[in-house]
Scaffold this motif. Sequence first.
Motif, PDB file in Angstrom:
ATOM      1  N   LYS A 184       6.131   4.223  -1.118  1.00 49.48           N
ATOM      2  CA  LYS A 184       5.994   2.875  -1.670  1.00 49.48           C
ATOM      3  C   LYS A 184       5.409   1.902  -0.666  1.00 49.48           C
ATOM      4  N   SER A 185       4.685   2.367   0.313  1.00 50.40           N
ATOM      5  CA  SER A 185       4.110   1.468   1.310  1.00 50.40           C
ATOM      6  C   SER A 185       3.100   0.544   0.668  1.00 50.40           C
ATOM      7  N   GLY A 186       3.181  -0.732   1.004  1.00 49.41           N
ATOM      8  CA  GLY A 186       2.205  -1.686   0.519  1.00 49.41           C
ATOM      9  C   GLY A 186       1.127  -1.895   1.559  1.00 49.41           C
ATOM     10  N   GLY A 187       0.028  -2.534   1.151  1.00 54.22           N
ATOM     11  CA  GLY A 187      -0.982  -2.957   2.103  1.00 54.22           C
ATOM     12  C   GLY A 187      -2.004  -1.929   2.511  1.00 54.22           C
ATOM     13  N   THR A 188      -2.003  -0.740   1.906  1.00 54.19           N
ATOM     14  CA  THR A 188      -2.973   0.271   2.337  1.00 54.19           C
ATOM     15  C   THR A 188      -4.307   0.142   1.616  1.00 54.19           C
ATOM     16  N   GLY A 189      -4.386  -0.717   0.596  1.00 49.43           N
ATOM     17  CA  GLY A 189      -5.643  -0.943  -0.088  1.00 49.43           C
ATOM     18  C   GLY A 189      -5.565  -0.676  -1.583  1.00 49.43           C
ATOM     19  N   VAL A 190      -6.701  -0.817  -2.263  1.00 42.68           N
ATOM     20  CA  VAL A 190      -6.748  -0.635  -3.713  1.00 42.68           C
ATOM     21  C   VAL A 190      -6.521   0.826  -4.094  1.00 42.68           C
ATOM     22  N   LEU A 191      -7.036   1.744  -3.290  1.00 39.69           N
ATOM     23  CA  LEU A 191      -6.777   3.163  -3.555  1.00 39.69           C
ATOM     24  C   LEU A 191      -5.286   3.449  -3.562  1.00 39.69           C
ATOM     25  N   GLY A 192      -4.571   2.888  -2.605  1.00 37.19           N
ATOM     26  CA  GLY A 192      -3.130   3.056  -2.551  1.00 37.19           C
ATOM     27  C   GLY A 192      -2.439   2.388  -3.722  1.00 37.19           C
ATOM     28  N   ALA A 193      -2.913   1.206  -4.117  1.00 38.46           N
ATOM     29  CA  ALA A 193      -2.312   0.479  -5.233  1.00 38.46           C
ATOM     30  C   ALA A 193      -2.402   1.280  -6.522  1.00 38.46           C
ATOM     31  N   LEU A 194      -3.497   2.022  -6.690  1.00 41.48           N
ATOM     32  CA  LEU A 194      -3.719   2.806  -7.904  1.00 41.48           C
ATOM     33  C   LEU A 194      -3.368   4.281  -7.741  1.00 41.48           C
ATOM     34  N   ASN A 195      -2.841   4.632  -6.563  1.00 42.16           N
ATOM     35  CA  ASN A 195      -2.414   6.015  -6.321  1.00 42.16           C
ATOM     36  C   ASN A 195      -3.574   7.002  -6.483  1.00 42.16           C
ATOM     37  N   LEU A 196      -4.716   6.647  -5.894  1.00 43.18           N
ATOM     38  CA  LEU A 196      -5.929   7.439  -6.100  1.00 43.18           C
ATOM     39  C   LEU A 196      -6.416   8.163  -4.844  1.00 43.18           C
ATOM     40  N   GLU A 197      -5.620   8.187  -3.793  1.00 46.19           N
ATOM     41  CA  GLU A 197      -6.099   8.793  -2.541  1.00 46.19           C
ATOM     42  C   GLU A 197      -6.433  10.274  -2.679  1.00 46.19           C
ATOM     43  N   HIS A 198      -5.844  10.937  -3.679  1.00 47.05           N
ATOM     44  CA  HIS A 198      -6.091  12.378  -3.837  1.00 47.05           C
ATOM     45  C   HIS A 198      -6.960  12.692  -5.045  1.00 47.05           C
ATOM     46  N   HIS A 199      -7.641  11.712  -5.566  1.00 45.60           N
ATOM     47  CA  HIS A 199      -8.538  11.971  -6.695  1.00 45.60           C
ATOM     48  C   HIS A 199      -9.620  12.953  -6.236  1.00 45.60           C
TER      49      HIS A 199
END
Length: 525
Positions: A322-337
């Motif tokens: 649940k870390s905040g502040g990592t960016g829009v990719l993190g906000a949308l849970n898309l780092e592993h797309h």
Amino acid sequence: LVPCNLDNKDIALDVVPTMSNSTYATAFNRSETPIFASIETRLKEHLDRRTHEGSLRSLMPLPASADADTSSKKNPLTLQSALVDFASNDYLGLARCSDQHSKVESAYREFLSRYEGSKTNPPVLGATGSRLLSGDSSLARTLEAYLASPSVHDREAALIFNSGYDANLSILSSLPYRNENGSDAIIVDELVHNSLVMGVRMSRLDPKNVFLFRHNDVEDMKRVLKNVCQLSKKSTSAIASSGPSVLIVVESVYSMDGDIAPIKRILDSAYEMGATVMIDEAHGLGVFGRTNSQNMILEDGTDVFSKINSIDKPYKNENTRKSGGTGVLGALNLEHHPALFCSVHTFGKAAGCHGAVVAGSSNLISYLVNYARPFVYSTALPPHSLVTIHESYESMLGIEGERRRKRVFQLVKLFRQKMLAGLCELKDKAPSLEFELLPSPSPIQAVIVPGNERCISICNYLRNSGKLDVYPIRSPTVAKGKERIRIILHSHNDEKEVHYLVESLSKILKQSILHQNLDMQVSKL
């Protein structure tokens, strides 16, 4: 060929006396009419042209207090606070935070203490060389592992660069490829940052293999992607593994409009066609993250984001952090797309320091170490910078970062409510009004003020009379007719300052309309 006569002992190479231009011409047997044009003359012609067009850039005058005696113990950089900051990219205020400064210095002292008294491995002020020579360190390696970890950008690997500009140049100048089986293609949003544009220009691609799509328009991107696919089929019959690739280049948050890219739809569309996506998170880092995705939706009737991105159904990812502040990719849970090729996170904005990191696969990072010239041939960041980056992330991703983000978006909401109300009032009096507040949910707010001259004069008024630090964004940086006043909201601003900004801006915009109407009446006489 001997370009000049050096027989005269008075102009021996080891001691050259001071001479006037005419003396030089005589000594070197130069003709009265030079064969080649003067570079200085050409530079002046270019500058004069920009002056005439109203697009000449120059460093703004510093506030009077900034010229104070720098021998005092005060930091001269902090003396510029005579103006209220609505211009810097220091979204969370970390660059000017005394507590953050103390935190960094404490961490740096702890780092130095490890080497205290060492004669064989003393601490260094600078990196002393590039990462491939003497500039590598366990500190850099540890920081990269931290930035790639599941608690931060959640990728296989990461590589630190000296700036976001360097990172973008490195990726785009080295990755595009062409061989006997065909040429790669790059598809770019028309409003991407200059560093991405220049990276593409420095690539090995023919310009005919670079394509633009309308800003944030996924349907237009898909149209371009299909056209590229058809061209690729015509030009090569090679199998996919050895044939050309397609890279789509976008930003998560756009620095001139403040709007957010429809990242999920871009990634999904790319995946359907076998393309991959590079995302520049320069203005998303520190501002958005897993804990405040709701802030990406406008609440003032101009809700465009919910139509183009899905917050309710992000790409499935087993990581539940649940870390905040990592960016829009993190906000949308898309780092592993599966279509995400890499992301670039710049430290000079919300992180309040300097440098950048590329997060991606281990193959990509190894490739960049071998082929990215800005990385290979640049002296690495010094230890103090690496410590500062780590401490900035600790603050951005922690409780303090959450508090500051909450503050920023309270001010964003307040500014938009008041500014829209002010513009509506002006439009009631002047229906043909060209002023406009762009629909942005981010801390970057843009008020369209067409015309370089008008935009500059309004900003000069706000700076000189209002003591508000705002800047004009002129053409050709933005399209002609879309010149704007770019306003940045920060956690170190307060409600009183925002109210004053809106009141001052509304007042000068109204005066600008009156002057324009008067000028039109005079021209008709």
